[in-house]
Design an enzyme around this catalytic site. Structure first.
Site, PDB file in Angstrom:
ATOM      1  N   GLU A   1       4.810   4.015   5.569  1.00 43.64           N
ATOM      2  CA  GLU A   1       4.265   5.313   5.155  1.00 43.64           C
ATOM      3  C   GLU A   1       4.763   6.473   6.018  1.00 43.64           C
ATOM      4  O   GLU A   1       3.989   7.204   6.633  1.00 43.64           O
ATOM      5  CB  GLU A   1       2.738   5.265   5.162  1.00 43.64           C
ATOM      6  CG  GLU A   1       2.171   4.327   4.116  1.00 43.64           C
ATOM      7  CD  GLU A   1       0.655   4.285   4.093  1.00 43.64           C
ATOM      8  OE1 GLU A   1       0.081   3.897   3.063  1.00 43.64           O
ATOM      9  OE2 GLU A   1       0.029   4.640   5.119  1.00 43.64           O
TER      10      GLU A   1
ATOM     11  N   GLU B   1       1.060  -1.394  -2.236  1.00 41.05           N
ATOM     12  CA  GLU B   1      -0.338  -1.430  -1.813  1.00 41.05           C
ATOM     13  C   GLU B   1      -1.246  -0.852  -2.899  1.00 41.05           C
ATOM     14  O   GLU B   1      -0.887   0.101  -3.580  1.00 41.05           O
ATOM     15  CB  GLU B   1      -0.563  -0.628  -0.525  1.00 41.05           C
ATOM     16  CG  GLU B   1       0.038  -1.205   0.727  1.00 41.05           C
ATOM     17  CD  GLU B   1      -0.332  -0.396   1.966  1.00 41.05           C
ATOM     18  OE1 GLU B   1      -1.369   0.308   1.935  1.00 41.05           O
ATOM     19  OE2 GLU B   1       0.414  -0.455   2.959  1.00 41.05           O
TER      20      GLU B   1
END
Length: 678
Positions: free
Chosen positions: A152, A308
């Protein structure tokens, strides 16, 4: 696709697994439980740097070896992360320059994650050392199906290392200080630079304002681009190290949808496969989730990994509602409908401590296979096993494209004015939502993509219009394309300099108009637009006041101001195509009215009109060389009906039953994957 990942079958179903947070004697039981849920893969080693390198230059892979060996024994596919997303304490203490400096000029201490300065030579050196050791040890493991670099990426740093690197970046972008001063219009407020070393990062104790906006938009834009490029350079460094030892296994990092920090179109060029983390809130419209998936697909015009999602609830949003029964399954298949080729979650086992302990997981704190979420995960895993390998070769096709432009996103952020309610992503979604509601496929594209592949190209709030783009738009429309844009588009160039001679002048051939000014509407405004058939809708945020050339009005302003009855929405014929201009931001009723007219005027192929009974039903199609896959999904908590036109020999892959044309009843969050021959 030729990458190793897409030859893997069955479809990857798994997610983040952090056994290092648990006693070793629990690992075997975890995997046995996960096998009962039909989980076949695990993402590991995301945040393990402190374990792998407990002190500088001393590596210890003993725990990771055990984890990898156990996953191998259970025949789990492995997504291997590089662990560079969180710094170990010894590094932050020994080399303070690895810690970022925030926008207020404060050096951050050890803590949290995603916290490394991308331009710290010490961080780069130490990250390189770790990844070299990691890849040397595990490259060649046949169960590793993907490398996952860092995690991320995002954020900014304003330290001295970044300042020096920024100046070098600028020297490559501009041939001289004179060119830079001209590009930034640096005579503003005595900002003319006479030496490269005078340039400092624009932050909130230099040239950016606390509530948004910047002194020199060009400087702030370049710094945002520079920071995105700096993080990308970190990614590429790790990618090159992996490629030196492993020439085939795909490499990725997980994106975050419409997040602002990085130019994902630029990043995607360096990735083998896009992956992203989907975390809708309890009130996120299904259309926004779908748009985010389509954006991730559009980055490479290729399938992506759903890296995710939570099987039950987040823990970091203001209101972390549970997913309803069936909602986890629905969201998984919605992702696949829009191009996902994997279904993965965060996390496989729920943490027992720390900031993620209340974030959901397949194995919850109940530590049981009898929980509602565990059983639903098992159903998803079983369903995925029913899907053919051919589905992984399928792609999406669309008549309509919507431009998403990170440079416009950034430039609006640095602009002082005109209205605090102007939100870039909201405006993009407003146009997407109409087509989503009418089951018209949409590609999310960049300004650099080929417009000629589409019957219509929509450019909401394309505030930055880089040089050369006008020629591309005008040529596209003249050749028969349809271009739609709205207020505040085509305002500045790539350096944030406002175009002179009137707004929209660059694409006046396409639009058949130009504008000299816009009015700003506060929330209490009653301004409306009235279409030519007398239907009305509310105008919001801004109203562009236009001078018509060859354009014809489709709607006019209805207001108590001086521009009452002047054109608000227009259509223009240019060559074989058309340009449409929407001078304001419409409410949902207005977008419905506008969309209906666009579909009719452009001649888009759609016969579907949503009804109260079908509202919330999504029909999305993927096609391979031999098969069509229609994903018919009820995104709501209510039973819905949908009139479906079946192709010959259509069958639902999840039930094995034939599907005939007619009215289908879909229970809450139901999903059908209907395969038919092309």
């Amino acid at each position: 696709m030729d990458q190793k990942l897409w030859k893997e079958y069955p479809i990857l179903f798994g997610g983040d697994y952090n056994p290092e947070q648990w006693p070793e004697d629990s690992w075997e039981r975890d995997l046995t439980m996960l096998e009962r849920a039909n989980v076949n893969s695990a993402t590991i080693n995301v945040f393990s740097w402190a374990l792998l390198e407990p002190k500088e230059g001393t590596y210890d892979f003993s725990m990771l070896d055990k984890i990898v060996n156990l996953l191998n024994q259970h025949h789990f596919k492995i997504v291997m992360a590089t662990s560079t997303a969180a710094l170990p304490a010894w590094m932050a203490k020994k080399y303070p320059d690895v810690n970022r400096v925030d926008t207020h000029g404060i050096r951050q201490g050890f803590g949290k994650r995603h916290n490394a300065c991308p331009n710290s030579p010490n961080f780069q050196r130490l990250a390189r050392g770790l990844v070299e050791q990691l890849v040397k040890r595990y490259a060649g493991n046949p169960n590793i199906v993907c490398w996952h670099i860092s995690n991320e990426y995002g954020g900014q740093c304003y330290c001295d290392n970044c300042a020096r690197a920024f100046r070098e970046w600028l020297k490559k972008r501009y041939t001289s200080l004179a060119e830079l001063n001209d590009a930034w219009d640096a005579n503003m407020w005595s900002h003319t630079f006479n030496d490269w070393d005078e340039i400092v990062p624009p932050d909130q104790h230099t040239d950016e304002f606390e509530n948004g906006g910047a002194t020199l938009g060009g400087a702030s834009l370049d710094y945002r681009r520079f920071q995105s490029d700096s993080l990308l350079a970190n990614f590429k460094m790790e990618k090159d190290l992996i490629r030196a030892a492993d020439a085939t296994t795909p490499i990725t990092t997980n994106f975050m949808g419409t997040q602002k920090d990085l130019d994902y179109f630029k990043w995607a060029k360096e990735m083998d496969v896009v992956s992203w983390d989907n975390y809708p809130s309890f009130d996120t419209p299904a259309s926004f989730t779908a748009m985010s998936h389509d954006l991730m697909y559009g980055l490479k015009h290729a399938p992506f990994m759903l890296m995710e999602q939570t099987p039950s609830q987040q823990n970091w949003q203001p209101y972390n509602a549970l997913k309803d029964p069936g909602e986890f399954r629905m969201l998984s298949f919605q992702a696949m409908a829009h191009g996902a080729d994997t279904v993965q979650v965060f996390q496989l086992r729920q943490a027992r401590n720390g900031c993620e302990s209340l974030h959901g997981a397949i194995i919850s704190h109940a530590d049981s296979t009898e929980t509602r979420v565990f059983k639903e995960a098992g159903q998803i895993g079983a369903d995925l096993q029913k899907l053919p390998a051919d589905l992984l070769a399928s792609q999406k096709h669309a008549q309509v494209a919507i431009i998403f432009d990170w440079n416009s996103f950034w430039a609006l952020d640095f602009a002082l004015g005109p209205n605090v309610r102007l939100q870039y992503v909201e405006q993009v979604h407003a146009y997407y939502q109409y087509f989503y509601d009418h089951n018209v496929a949409v590609d999310m594209i960049s300004v650099d993509d080929d417009f000629n592949n589409y019957q219509a190209v929509i450019a909401p709030v394309l505030f930055m219009f880089k040089h050369g783009l006008a020629d591309k738009v005008n040529a596209y429309v003249h050749a028969g394309g349809n271009f739609i844009t709205n207020a505040m588009s085509t305002t500045v160039d790539e350096h944030d300099n406002v175009y002179q001679g009137g707004y929209f002048k660059q694409i006046e051939p396409t639009l058949g108009l130009w504008s000299e000014e816009w009015d700003v509407l506060p929330p209490v405004s009653t301004c409306q637009v009235e279409f030519n058939d007398q239907s009305t809708a509310k105008a919001n945020t801004v109203c562009s006041l236009v001078h018509l050339g060859s354009a014809q009005p489709l709607a006019s302003y209805e207001t108590d101001k001086f521009y009452d009855a002047t054109p608000a929405i227009t259509q223009n014929t240019y060559g074989k195509g058309h340009g449409f201009f929407v001078g304001t931001y419409l409410d949902q009723t207005g977008m419905q009215l506008l969309g209906d007219r666009l579909v009719d005027l452009i001649g888009l192929e759609t016969t579907y009109q949503p009804t109260a009974d079908s509202q919330g039903i999504e029909l999305t199609t993927r096609q391979s060389a031999s098969n069509r896959y229609d994903f018919l999904i009820n995104t709501t908590a209510d039973t819905r009906t949908y009139h479906y036109e079946a192709q010959p020999y259509a069958k639902d892959l999840l039930t094995g039953k034939a599907v005939n044309s007619g009215l289908l009843t879909l229970k809450p969050y139901a999903a059908l994957i209907i395969q038919s021959n092309l």
